[in-house]
Design a protein around this motif. Structure first.
Motif, PDB file in Angstrom:
ATOM      1  N   ARG A   1       0.847  -1.192   0.000  1.00 13.19           N
ATOM      2  CA  ARG A   1       0.000   0.000   0.000  1.00 13.19           C
ATOM      3  C   ARG A   1       0.878   1.237   0.000  1.00 13.19           C
ATOM      4  N   ILE A   2       0.491   2.190  -0.823  1.00 13.80           N
ATOM      5  CA  ILE A   2       1.285   3.400  -1.059  1.00 13.80           C
ATOM      6  C   ILE A   2       0.460   4.596  -0.619  1.00 13.80           C
ATOM      7  N   ALA A   3       1.016   5.423   0.254  1.00 10.42           N
ATOM      8  CA  ALA A   3       0.324   6.616   0.736  1.00 10.42           C
ATOM      9  C   ALA A   3       0.945   7.862   0.112  1.00 10.42           C
ATOM     10  N   VAL A   4       0.117   8.663  -0.537  1.00 11.93           N
ATOM     11  CA  VAL A   4       0.547   9.966  -1.045  1.00 11.93           C
ATOM     12  C   VAL A   4       0.126  11.005  -0.002  1.00 11.93           C
ATOM     13  N   MET A   5       1.112  11.599   0.660  1.00 10.51           N
ATOM     14  CA  MET A   5       0.858  12.513   1.770  1.00 10.51           C
ATOM     15  C   MET A   5       1.174  13.956   1.376  1.00 10.51           C
ATOM     16  N   ASP A   6       0.900  14.873   2.302  1.00 16.72           N
ATOM     17  CA  ASP A   6       1.323  16.278   2.178  1.00 16.72           C
ATOM     18  C   ASP A   6       0.698  16.997   0.998  1.00 16.72           C
ATOM     19  N   ASP A   7      -0.419  16.493   0.502  1.00 17.76           N
ATOM     20  CA  ASP A   7      -1.086  17.099  -0.651  1.00 17.76           C
ATOM     21  C   ASP A   7      -2.053  18.168  -0.150  1.00 17.76           C
ATOM     22  N   TRP A   8      -1.491  19.278   0.329  1.00 18.25           N
ATOM     23  CA  TRP A   8      -2.299  20.310   0.969  1.00 18.25           C
ATOM     24  C   TRP A   8      -3.336  20.902   0.024  1.00 18.25           C
ATOM     25  N   GLN A   9      -3.017  20.974  -1.256  1.00 15.49           N
ATOM     26  CA  GLN A   9      -3.954  21.574  -2.219  1.00 15.49           C
ATOM     27  C   GLN A   9      -4.878  20.541  -2.866  1.00 15.49           C
ATOM     28  N   ARG A  10      -4.702  19.276  -2.510  1.00  6.49           N
ATOM     29  CA  ARG A  10      -5.491  18.179  -3.093  1.00  6.49           C
ATOM     30  C   ARG A  10      -5.409  18.171  -4.628  1.00  6.49           C
ATOM     31  N   VAL A  11      -4.194  18.235  -5.124  1.00  2.10           N
ATOM     32  CA  VAL A  11      -3.969  18.256  -6.567  1.00  2.10           C
ATOM     33  C   VAL A  11      -3.180  17.046  -7.053  1.00  2.10           C
ATOM     34  N   ALA A  12      -2.592  16.278  -6.141  1.00  3.26           N
ATOM     35  CA  ALA A  12      -1.675  15.204  -6.532  1.00  3.26           C
ATOM     36  C   ALA A  12      -2.325  14.172  -7.440  1.00  3.26           C
ATOM     37  N   ARG A  13      -3.590  13.861  -7.177  1.00  4.35           N
ATOM     38  CA  ARG A  13      -4.273  12.803  -7.932  1.00  4.35           C
ATOM     39  C   ARG A  13      -4.304  13.100  -9.429  1.00  4.35           C
ATOM     40  N   ASP A  14      -4.385  14.390  -9.786  1.00  2.00           N
ATOM     41  CA  ASP A  14      -4.590  14.748 -11.187  1.00  2.00           C
ATOM     42  C   ASP A  14      -3.339  15.261 -11.889  1.00  2.00           C
ATOM     43  N   VAL A  15      -2.233  15.459 -11.157  1.00  6.93           N
ATOM     44  CA  VAL A  15      -1.036  16.024 -11.774  1.00  6.93           C
ATOM     45  C   VAL A  15      -0.315  15.001 -12.642  1.00  6.93           C
ATOM     46  N   VAL A  16      -0.311  13.729 -12.216  1.00  8.09           N
ATOM     47  CA  VAL A  16       0.345  12.659 -12.962  1.00  8.09           C
ATOM     48  C   VAL A  16      -0.576  11.440 -13.013  1.00  8.09           C
ATOM     49  N   GLU A  17      -0.174  10.437 -13.794  1.00 13.34           N
ATOM     50  CA  GLU A  17      -0.939   9.192 -13.942  1.00 13.34           C
ATOM     51  C   GLU A  17      -0.444   8.169 -12.923  1.00 13.34           C
ATOM     52  N   TRP A  18      -1.148   8.062 -11.814  1.00 14.55           N
ATOM     53  CA  TRP A  18      -0.744   7.146 -10.761  1.00 14.55           C
ATOM     54  C   TRP A  18      -1.036   5.681 -11.108  1.00 14.55           C
ATOM     55  N   ASN A  19      -1.832   5.447 -12.143  1.00 16.30           N
ATOM     56  CA  ASN A  19      -2.131   4.057 -12.495  1.00 16.30           C
ATOM     57  C   ASN A  19      -0.896   3.308 -12.972  1.00 16.30           C
ATOM     58  N   ALA A  20       0.207   4.019 -13.186  1.00 16.01           N
ATOM     59  CA  ALA A  20       1.471   3.350 -13.515  1.00 16.01           C
ATOM     60  C   ALA A  20       1.928   2.446 -12.373  1.00 16.01           C
ATOM     61  N   LEU A  21       1.371   2.676 -11.177  1.00 11.99           N
ATOM     62  CA  LEU A  21       1.748   1.874 -10.003  1.00 11.99           C
ATOM     63  C   LEU A  21       0.777   0.731  -9.733  1.00 11.99           C
ATOM     64  N   ALA A  22      -0.149   0.487 -10.651  1.00 12.55           N
ATOM     65  CA  ALA A  22      -1.155  -0.553 -10.428  1.00 12.55           C
ATOM     66  C   ALA A  22      -0.524  -1.913 -10.188  1.00 12.55           C
ATOM     67  N   SER A  23       0.607  -2.171 -10.813  1.00 12.82           N
ATOM     68  CA  SER A  23       1.259  -3.470 -10.645  1.00 12.82           C
ATOM     69  C   SER A  23       2.006  -3.572  -9.323  1.00 12.82           C
ATOM     70  N   VAL A  24       2.199  -2.442  -8.656  1.00 16.61           N
ATOM     71  CA  VAL A  24       2.942  -2.422  -7.392  1.00 16.61           C
ATOM     72  C   VAL A  24       2.007  -2.577  -6.204  1.00 16.61           C
ATOM     73  N   GLY A  25       0.904  -1.837  -6.225  1.00 15.13           N
ATOM     74  CA  GLY A  25      -0.020  -1.909  -5.104  1.00 15.13           C
ATOM     75  C   GLY A  25      -1.054  -0.805  -5.155  1.00 15.13           C
ATOM     76  N   GLN A  26      -1.769  -0.651  -4.064  1.00 15.32           N
ATOM     77  CA  GLN A  26      -2.862   0.317  -3.954  1.00 15.32           C
ATOM     78  C   GLN A  26      -2.324   1.681  -3.540  1.00 15.32           C
ATOM     79  N   VAL A  27      -2.761   2.722  -4.257  1.00 13.09           N
ATOM     80  CA  VAL A  27      -2.346   4.087  -3.950  1.00 13.09           C
ATOM     81  C   VAL A  27      -3.484   4.810  -3.230  1.00 13.09           C
TER      82      VAL A  27
END
Length: 319
Positions: free
Chosen positions: A5-31
């Motif tokens: 499980r991968i935690a994306v922290m410190d996203d004060w502006q709540r923009v991290a989800r849309d800045v890049v394609e996190w689905n590249a980590l689908a083979s690694v685990g849950q984001v």
């Protein structure tokens, strides 16, 4: 899917989800994107306990020994940039936690520095607020052409700022512990002694890394050397300037004003005088908060995680 499980922290502006394609980590685990930041140690440990990987921004959530020792599942921390004073690298190493960094978009901080410098010198915020509130002109701004910009630090950011200053017709002087005359001349600046830097600068801009030898480098003595009415800009790290001495210089009018993007305590407390002094232009640590920089940071974090998952970690940070 892996149990990772991968935690994306410190996203004060709540923009991290849309800045890049996190689905590249689908083979690694849950984001997961975490926006709840309990302050006490026990709550933080409970909140982060399920995670194998933490993605953090620079100098936001402290990851010190007491917390890291309570996170037995944690194997990897990835951070924006190649330096993060909020992470105890020695403790991470002792706990068997790998820490990796990444590149930065290098124009973000110099551009903000120059925006603050220009806004402070022309009193733009107060003038704009006067217009918004039904008023008109409040006073006289300061010119930049012909003035002296003193740069405390002449690394990548300081050198870029020196180029901006030359384009505006300013005289540029600089000092740091390891600065050479050749380095200064290469970017159109003149190396001077530390005291001379403070004495001659109409505007002083700080571009040093925070360390034990730079903490409180700008103290009451240094501020007393400055011209009465001179301006100070700090987009580096708050503790490089002794806060009590800075407040005294601003409140007395010894300094004409300060533009500050960094502070001893962040976020800045609601009742802090730097939020309210009329000769202070304060911004909430925006130096690296740009779309290009966030895309660079998060893309590098994804690369770091994929490399670690593949058994060949990159850009590792050590004590």
């Amino acid at each position: 899917m892996s149990e990772c499980r991968i935690a994306v922290m410190d996203d004060w502006q709540r923009v991290a989800r849309d800045v890049v394609e996190w689905n590249a980590l689908a083979s690694v685990g849950q984001v997961d994107f975490l926006h709840d930041y309990p302050a006490d140690l026990q709550a933080m440990a409970q909140r982060l306990a399920p995670y194998t990987v933490l993605c953090v921004m620079r100098e936001r959530t402290p990851l010190q020994a007491e917390l890291l020792q309570r996170l037995p599942r944690l194997k990897l921390i990835v951070t924006g940039g190649m330096r993060n004073a909020a992470i105890d690298l020695a403790a991470a190493q002792a706990c068997g936690i790998l820490v990796c960094g990444g590149p930065s978009y290098r124009q973000a901080a110099p551009e903000l520095t120059w925006a603050l410098l220009m806004a402070l010198s022309r009193n733009l915020v107060n003038e704009a607020n006067s217009l918004r509130n039904g008023g008109w002109q409040l006073g006289l701004g300061q010119d930049l052409s012909g003035k002296t910009l003193g740069l405390l630090g002449l690394g990548n950011i300081g050198s870029t700022v020196a180029g901006y200053a030359k384009a505006f017709g300013m005289n540029v002087i600089a000092w740091s512990q390891n600065l050479t005359e050749a380095r200064a001349e290469a970017v159109g600046a003149r190396k001077v002694e530390r005291k001379v830097l403070f004495e001659q600068a109409d505007i002083l801009s700080i571009h040093l890394v925070l360390s034990e030898r730079t903490r409180h480098l700008v103290d009451s003595q240094a501020l007393a050397w400055m011209k009465r009415g001179a301006l100070l800009v700090n987009t580096s790290r708050g503790p490089i300037v002794e806060e009590r001495a800075l407040l005294a210089a601003l409140e007395s009018g010894r300094l004409g004003g300060a533009a500050l993007d960094v502070f001893d305590q962040e976020p800045l407390p609601l009742d802090h005088p730097l939020r309210h002094l009329p000769n202070v232009l304060a911004t909430p640590h925006l130096g690296y908060v740009t779309e290009n920089n966030y895309r660079t940071f998060y893309s590098a974090m994804i690369e770091d995680i994929l490399a670690w998952h593949g058994g060949q970690p990159i850009r590792t940070l050590t004590p």
